[in-house]
Design a protein around this motif. Structure first.
Motif, PDB file in Angstrom:
ATOM      1  N   ARG A  47       4.679  -0.422   4.135  1.00 16.51           N
ATOM      2  CA  ARG A  47       5.010  -0.336   5.556  1.00 16.51           C
ATOM      3  C   ARG A  47       5.855  -1.538   5.923  1.00 16.51           C
ATOM      4  O   ARG A  47       5.481  -2.678   5.652  1.00 16.51           O
ATOM      5  CB  ARG A  47       3.745  -0.317   6.401  1.00 16.51           C
ATOM      6  CG  ARG A  47       2.944   0.919   6.214  1.00 16.51           C
ATOM      7  CD  ARG A  47       1.791   0.911   7.156  1.00 16.51           C
ATOM      8  NE  ARG A  47       1.036   2.139   6.974  1.00 16.51           N
ATOM      9  CZ  ARG A  47       0.205   2.625   7.866  1.00 16.51           C
ATOM     10  NH1 ARG A  47       0.045   1.987   8.999  1.00 16.51           N
ATOM     11  NH2 ARG A  47      -0.444   3.730   7.646  1.00 16.51           N
ATOM     12  N   GLU A  48       6.978  -1.268   6.580  1.00 18.35           N
ATOM     13  CA  GLU A  48       7.832  -2.341   7.032  1.00 18.35           C
ATOM     14  C   GLU A  48       8.625  -1.866   8.239  1.00 18.35           C
ATOM     15  O   GLU A  48       8.836  -0.670   8.414  1.00 18.35           O
ATOM     16  CB  GLU A  48       8.772  -2.789   5.920  1.00 18.35           C
ATOM     17  CG  GLU A  48       9.655  -1.681   5.385  1.00 18.35           C
ATOM     18  CD  GLU A  48      10.427  -2.087   4.155  1.00 18.35           C
ATOM     19  OE1 GLU A  48      10.181  -3.176   3.634  1.00 18.35           O
ATOM     20  OE2 GLU A  48      11.275  -1.305   3.727  1.00 18.35           O
ATOM     21  N   HIS A  49       9.020  -2.820   9.057  1.00 15.96           N
ATOM     22  CA  HIS A  49       9.848  -2.495  10.210  1.00 15.96           C
ATOM     23  C   HIS A  49      11.300  -2.456   9.766  1.00 15.96           C
ATOM     24  O   HIS A  49      11.728  -3.249   8.941  1.00 15.96           O
ATOM     25  CB  HIS A  49       9.683  -3.540  11.312  1.00 15.96           C
ATOM     26  CG  HIS A  49       8.348  -3.471  11.966  1.00 15.96           C
ATOM     27  ND1 HIS A  49       7.953  -2.421  12.732  1.00 15.96           N
ATOM     28  CD2 HIS A  49       7.303  -4.334  11.964  1.00 15.96           C
ATOM     29  CE1 HIS A  49       6.741  -2.630  13.191  1.00 15.96           C
ATOM     30  NE2 HIS A  49       6.310  -3.782  12.717  1.00 15.96           N
ATOM     31  N   PRO A  83      15.480  -3.996   6.125  1.00 17.15           N
ATOM     32  CA  PRO A  83      14.232  -4.375   6.802  1.00 17.15           C
ATOM     33  C   PRO A  83      14.477  -5.458   7.842  1.00 17.15           C
ATOM     34  O   PRO A  83      15.417  -6.230   7.755  1.00 17.15           O
ATOM     35  CB  PRO A  83      13.355  -4.906   5.678  1.00 17.15           C
ATOM     36  CG  PRO A  83      13.966  -4.421   4.424  1.00 17.15           C
ATOM     37  CD  PRO A  83      15.416  -4.204   4.706  1.00 17.15           C
ATOM     38  N   GLY A  94       6.042  -8.824  10.736  1.00 17.29           N
ATOM     39  CA  GLY A  94       5.898  -7.732   9.790  1.00 17.29           C
ATOM     40  C   GLY A  94       4.741  -6.820  10.110  1.00 17.29           C
ATOM     41  O   GLY A  94       4.534  -5.812   9.473  1.00 17.29           O
TER      42      GLY A  94
END
Length: 120
Positions: free
Chosen positions: A66-68, A93, A99
């Protein structure tokens, strides 16, 4: 009066014979479907043995990442954009932030019109 009863009984006897014939046809169709299904199943390959089952990778199970991501700007245009007019969606990212995903705050309303006091 006796002949009227005979006519009524004869009419119902024909209906009963039709229902019995329909029942026999349904049973025959079910038996035929079972027979055909067993023939098809015999021609299929057998299920895999425990040795043929997939194995876990050496490093263990694969985990979700999971990452923005930084948002892409949608190009401004006077004409309608089609999917091939848009740029690639492969963005990088986010370099800023902790994060962590934003989570629901206990005092916030959650959505518009929910009646809550709102929140930050």
């Amino acid at each position: 009066m006796n002949s009227e009863w005979m006519d009524m009984a004869a009419g119902r006897g024909g209906l009963a014979a039709g229902v019995i014939a329909a029942g026999v046809v349904v049973v025959a169709v079910l038996i035929g479907a079972f027979w055909l299904g067993s023939r098809v199943r015999r021609r299929e390959s057998p299920p895999p043995t425990p040795e043929e089952q997939p194995k876990l990778p050496e490093g263990g199970p694969v985990r979700e990442v999971r990452e923005h991501r930084e948002p892409d700007e949608v190009p401004r245009s006077d004409t309608r954009l089609t999917p091939h007019d848009l740029p690639n969606s492969g963005n990088s990212p986010t370099r800023t932030g902790s994060g962590e995903r934003p989570r629901w705050n206990e005092g916030s309303s959650g959505s518009f019109g929910s009646g809550g006091p709102g929140g930050s």
